[in-house]
Design a protein around this motif. Structure first.
Motif, PDB file in Angstrom:
ATOM      1  N   LEU A 107      -1.394   1.193  -6.349  1.00  0.00           N
ATOM      2  CA  LEU A 107      -2.325   0.131  -5.965  1.00  0.00           C
ATOM      3  C   LEU A 107      -3.438   0.000  -6.994  1.00  0.00           C
ATOM      4  O   LEU A 107      -3.818  -1.092  -7.403  1.00  0.00           O
ATOM      5  CB  LEU A 107      -2.922   0.436  -4.592  1.00  0.00           C
ATOM      6  CG  LEU A 107      -3.931  -0.570  -4.044  1.00  0.00           C
ATOM      7  CD1 LEU A 107      -3.250  -1.881  -3.710  1.00  0.00           C
ATOM      8  CD2 LEU A 107      -4.617  -0.005  -2.807  1.00  0.00           C
ATOM      9  N   MET A 108      -3.951   1.144  -7.443  1.00  0.00           N
ATOM     10  CA  MET A 108      -5.027   1.136  -8.428  1.00  0.00           C
ATOM     11  C   MET A 108      -4.568   0.485  -9.728  1.00  0.00           C
ATOM     12  O   MET A 108      -5.288  -0.324 -10.327  1.00  0.00           O
ATOM     13  CB  MET A 108      -5.506   2.562  -8.684  1.00  0.00           C
ATOM     14  CG  MET A 108      -6.685   2.651  -9.650  1.00  0.00           C
ATOM     15  SD  MET A 108      -7.259   4.358  -9.844  1.00  0.00           S
ATOM     16  CE  MET A 108      -7.852   4.717  -8.205  1.00  0.00           C
TER      17      MET A 108
ATOM     18  N   LEU B 184       0.858  -1.180   0.000  1.00  0.00           N
ATOM     19  CA  LEU B 184       0.000   0.000   0.000  1.00  0.00           C
ATOM     20  C   LEU B 184       0.901   1.239   0.000  1.00  0.00           C
ATOM     21  O   LEU B 184       0.850   2.076   0.875  1.00  0.00           O
ATOM     22  CB  LEU B 184      -0.932  -0.004   1.222  1.00  0.00           C
ATOM     23  CG  LEU B 184      -2.035   1.049   1.264  1.00  0.00           C
ATOM     24  CD1 LEU B 184      -2.947   0.915   0.059  1.00  0.00           C
ATOM     25  CD2 LEU B 184      -2.850   0.937   2.534  1.00  0.00           C
TER      26      LEU B 184
ATOM     27  N   ASN C 103       1.193   3.688  -2.449  1.00  0.00           N
ATOM     28  CA  ASN C 103       0.411   4.862  -2.800  1.00  0.00           C
ATOM     29  C   ASN C 103      -0.827   4.411  -3.557  1.00  0.00           C
ATOM     30  O   ASN C 103      -0.874   3.333  -4.139  1.00  0.00           O
ATOM     31  CB  ASN C 103       1.228   5.851  -3.645  1.00  0.00           C
ATOM     32  CG  ASN C 103       1.699   5.215  -4.941  1.00  0.00           C
ATOM     33  OD1 ASN C 103       0.916   5.053  -5.866  1.00  0.00           O
ATOM     34  ND2 ASN C 103       2.977   4.850  -5.007  1.00  0.00           N
ATOM     35  N   LYS C 104      -1.825   5.244  -3.541  1.00  0.00           N
ATOM     36  CA  LYS C 104      -3.119   4.868  -4.114  1.00  0.00           C
ATOM     37  C   LYS C 104      -3.025   4.606  -5.611  1.00  0.00           C
ATOM     38  O   LYS C 104      -3.644   3.676  -6.133  1.00  0.00           O
ATOM     39  CB  LYS C 104      -4.120   5.972  -3.813  1.00  0.00           C
ATOM     40  CG  LYS C 104      -5.538   5.660  -4.232  1.00  0.00           C
ATOM     41  CD  LYS C 104      -6.459   6.778  -3.773  1.00  0.00           C
ATOM     42  CE  LYS C 104      -7.872   6.558  -4.256  1.00  0.00           C
ATOM     43  NZ  LYS C 104      -8.773   7.643  -3.813  1.00  0.00           N
TER      44      LYS C 104
ATOM     45  N   GLU D 247     -12.204   2.021  -2.467  1.00  0.00           N
ATOM     46  CA  GLU D 247     -12.262   2.899  -3.631  1.00  0.00           C
ATOM     47  C   GLU D 247     -11.593   2.263  -4.845  1.00  0.00           C
ATOM     48  O   GLU D 247     -12.015   2.475  -5.982  1.00  0.00           O
ATOM     49  CB  GLU D 247     -11.586   4.234  -3.304  1.00  0.00           C
ATOM     50  CG  GLU D 247     -12.329   5.060  -2.257  1.00  0.00           C
ATOM     51  CD  GLU D 247     -11.525   6.256  -1.810  1.00  0.00           C
ATOM     52  OE1 GLU D 247     -10.355   6.363  -2.217  1.00  0.00           O
ATOM     53  OE2 GLU D 247     -12.061   7.076  -1.049  1.00  0.00           O
ATOM     54  N   VAL D 248     -10.561   1.469  -4.605  1.00  0.00           N
ATOM     55  CA  VAL D 248      -9.747   0.943  -5.694  1.00  0.00           C
ATOM     56  C   VAL D 248     -10.266  -0.386  -6.215  1.00  0.00           C
ATOM     57  O   VAL D 248     -10.335  -0.616  -7.425  1.00  0.00           O
ATOM     58  CB  VAL D 248      -8.275   0.788  -5.224  1.00  0.00           C
ATOM     59  CG1 VAL D 248      -7.475  -0.010  -6.244  1.00  0.00           C
ATOM     60  CG2 VAL D 248      -7.654   2.150  -5.004  1.00  0.00           C
TER      61      VAL D 248
ATOM     62  N   ASN E 186      -8.721   3.396   7.560  1.00  0.00           N
ATOM     63  CA  ASN E 186      -8.113   4.148   6.462  1.00  0.00           C
ATOM     64  C   ASN E 186      -7.702   3.217   5.327  1.00  0.00           C
ATOM     65  O   ASN E 186      -7.884   3.532   4.147  1.00  0.00           O
ATOM     66  CB  ASN E 186      -6.898   4.935   6.966  1.00  0.00           C
ATOM     67  CG  ASN E 186      -7.275   6.001   7.966  1.00  0.00           C
ATOM     68  OD1 ASN E 186      -8.399   6.521   7.938  1.00  0.00           O
ATOM     69  ND2 ASN E 186      -6.357   6.339   8.871  1.00  0.00           N
ATOM     70  N   GLN E 187      -7.133   2.054   5.682  1.00  0.00           N
ATOM     71  CA  GLN E 187      -6.773   1.066   4.676  1.00  0.00           C
ATOM     72  C   GLN E 187      -8.026   0.591   3.943  1.00  0.00           C
ATOM     73  O   GLN E 187      -8.039   0.463   2.715  1.00  0.00           O
ATOM     74  CB  GLN E 187      -6.089  -0.132   5.329  1.00  0.00           C
ATOM     75  CG  GLN E 187      -4.781   0.177   6.032  1.00  0.00           C
ATOM     76  CD  GLN E 187      -4.313  -1.000   6.864  1.00  0.00           C
ATOM     77  OE1 GLN E 187      -4.868  -2.089   6.807  1.00  0.00           O
ATOM     78  NE2 GLN E 187      -3.278  -0.778   7.665  1.00  0.00           N
TER      79      GLN E 187
ATOM     80  N   LYS F 159     -10.788   2.107   3.453  1.00  0.00           N
ATOM     81  CA  LYS F 159     -11.325   3.135   2.566  1.00  0.00           C
ATOM     82  C   LYS F 159     -10.591   3.151   1.231  1.00  0.00           C
ATOM     83  O   LYS F 159     -11.206   3.215   0.164  1.00  0.00           O
ATOM     84  CB  LYS F 159     -11.227   4.504   3.244  1.00  0.00           C
ATOM     85  CG  LYS F 159     -11.895   5.619   2.461  1.00  0.00           C
ATOM     86  CD  LYS F 159     -11.842   6.932   3.227  1.00  0.00           C
ATOM     87  CE  LYS F 159     -12.517   8.045   2.439  1.00  0.00           C
ATOM     88  NZ  LYS F 159     -12.453   9.344   3.161  1.00  0.00           N
ATOM     89  N   VAL F 160      -9.254   3.066   1.270  1.00  0.00           N
ATOM     90  CA  VAL F 160      -8.462   3.078   0.033  1.00  0.00           C
ATOM     91  C   VAL F 160      -8.785   1.862  -0.820  1.00  0.00           C
ATOM     92  O   VAL F 160      -9.044   1.968  -2.027  1.00  0.00           O
ATOM     93  CB  VAL F 160      -6.954   3.132   0.353  1.00  0.00           C
ATOM     94  CG1 VAL F 160      -6.141   2.963  -0.925  1.00  0.00           C
ATOM     95  CG2 VAL F 160      -6.601   4.442   1.041  1.00  0.00           C
ATOM     96  N   PHE F 161      -8.773   0.664  -0.209  1.00  0.00           N
ATOM     97  CA  PHE F 161      -9.066  -0.545  -0.972  1.00  0.00           C
ATOM     98  C   PHE F 161     -10.502  -0.536  -1.492  1.00  0.00           C
ATOM     99  O   PHE F 161     -10.773  -1.040  -2.582  1.00  0.00           O
ATOM    100  CB  PHE F 161      -8.825  -1.787  -0.114  1.00  0.00           C
ATOM    101  CG  PHE F 161      -7.398  -2.237  -0.090  1.00  0.00           C
ATOM    102  CD1 PHE F 161      -6.864  -2.951  -1.149  1.00  0.00           C
ATOM    103  CD2 PHE F 161      -6.582  -1.938   0.983  1.00  0.00           C
ATOM    104  CE1 PHE F 161      -5.544  -3.370  -1.137  1.00  0.00           C
ATOM    105  CE2 PHE F 161      -5.262  -2.351   1.015  1.00  0.00           C
ATOM    106  CZ  PHE F 161      -4.743  -3.077  -0.053  1.00  0.00           C
TER     107      PHE F 161
END
Length: 404
Positions: free
Chosen positions: A304-305, A298, A300-301, A345-346, A338-339, A341-343
């Motif tokens: 990861l995306m 993880l 950066n977003k 979205e991706v 927080n993790q 939320k990122v996953f």
């Protein structure tokens, strides 16, 4: 033959090896053919689907051995490499798992339920008491919004109904906690064969994501055991190619229950290629489920995306994605959110797997993460045993907290 064995013992060769040599010599005298070597079926794209070697029964009184490529022992005796056959394990039945794990949660000493009950059982609840209740919920990572909702519901019920009896207090608290965890959410796993856009029957494909350290690869192995216990056929895809031990770890989990693992023969290979090979292998073998483990980076977003996006695009050329499960460590609290939320979205997460939920007061993370992502917790891990992963049940979870 006895002279040969005496020579080996005198040379300091371990007794177990000497016994194995004796067994092989007996077999050769009797004309028993050697076992075939382990084989690897080449999957499309260069990954290897590991196929376990069948084992044979050793003669009575001898250690079980199997043969592979010959190696020299002591410079003058050639024997087959000694490999201890690993018997297939039978996973524990899935029904009743959470009930067993609930007892472990209760024994872990989580103070959440005990603290809530202690305050609610007081004769007269003051403002300080209600503040203490809210603080307890916040420390358990329930989150500010859900905590306020629960306190407001409790205050209303206590004021209107005048609840004071300890049994009634417990029943009231249980009712409100179950409502907060939300039993209406669909927590079923899509693990049955499905159809693709062309109407062809294909395996269910489950992509497992999450950062390193959450127990992601271990969770994939445990989930394979859950599926095997339910009578499903499974193929594992070791698409975490950046952590050297990940593929070996996953292959070990699979071999214990007779599940093959598709992996690359080199570190740092393209994860999407391994995932593609796993799905294609699953299609050809007509299995029920393909479980794909992914890298846990993880950084950066954007990175990861790109990586997860490529894996998803490549997989869906062969079969649609049935589930994207995010593995979270329950002890990480708000950082875990927080993790998530990122996953979310991706990767288009469809369900949460909470690990390390035993021995922690952070049970409220169940509520918080569901609110954060709008997806349900589907599986929970409450221990380090191979079968300590169970489908999540809101009522049994709450009962485990209140019994603590």
């Amino acid at each position: 033959m006895n002279e040969t064995l005496e020579i080996l013992l005198a040379a300091g060769v371990p007794l177990a090896v000497v016994v194995a040599v004796s067994t092989l010599l007996v077999r050769r005298r009797r004309g028993t053919p050697p076992e075939p070597p382990a084989t690897g079926e080449q999957a499309p794209g260069g990954a290897t689907a590991t196929v376990e070697r069948p084992t044979t029964e050793a003669p009575a009184g001898a250690d079980p051995v199997s043969t592979a490529d010959p190696v020299e022992l002591g410079g003058d005796v050639e024997i087959a490499e000694l490999v201890e056959p690993v018997p297939l394990e039978v996973p524990a039945p899935v029904p009743g798992r959470l009930a067993r794990l609930r007892g472990r949660l209760a024994r872990s000493g989580s103070p959440l339920g005990a603290r809530l009950l202690a305050v609610l059982s007081r004769d007269h609840l003051t403002e300080d008491d209600w503040d203490e209740l809210e603080e307890t919920l916040l420390l358990a990572d329930v989150g500010a919004g859900p905590s306020a909702e629960l306190i407001e519901a409790l205050r209303t019920r206590v004021r209107v109904e005048g609840v004071k009896d300890p049994g009634q207090v417990r029943a009231l608290l249980r009712e409100q906690l179950v409502a907060l965890v939300d039993p209406s959410l669909d927590r079923t796993l899509a693990t049955s064969r499905t159809t693709d856009a062309a109407g062809q029957e294909v395996p269910s494909v489950v992509l497992v994501v999450g950062v390193n350290g959450t127990g992601k690869t271990t969770t994939v192995g445990k989930l394979a055991r859950v599926l095997v216990a339910e009578g499903r056929s499974v193929v594992l895809g070791a698409a975490d190619t950046f952590r050297a031990a990940a593929a070996d770890q996953l292959e070990t989990w699979g071999s214990r229950v007779g599940v093959p693992t598709v992996r690359s023969d080199r570190d740092g290979a393209d994860p999407a290629a391994v995932a593609f090979d796993a799905v294609r292998t699953g299609k050809q073998a007509e299995v029920d489920v393909v479980l794909v483990d992914t890298a846990g980076r993880l950084q950066n977003k954007a990175g990861l995306m790109d990586e997860l996006g490529k894996i998803t695009r490549v997989i869906t050329r062969e079969a649609p994605l049935s589930e994207v499960l995010l593995v979270l460590d329950a002890t990480t609290g708000q950082n875990g959110l927080n993790q998530a939320k990122v996953f979310g979205e991706v990767a288009g997460v469809t369900g949460i797997v909470l690990t390390k939920l035993d021995g922690t007061a952070k049970g409220g993370i169940v509520v918080a993460v569901q609110r954060q992502l709008g997806v349900p917790v589907k599986l929970v891990g409450l221990g380090e045993g191979p079968d300590d992963l169970a489908p999540f049940d809101p009522e049994q979870f709450v009962d485990g907290i209140l019994e603590g």
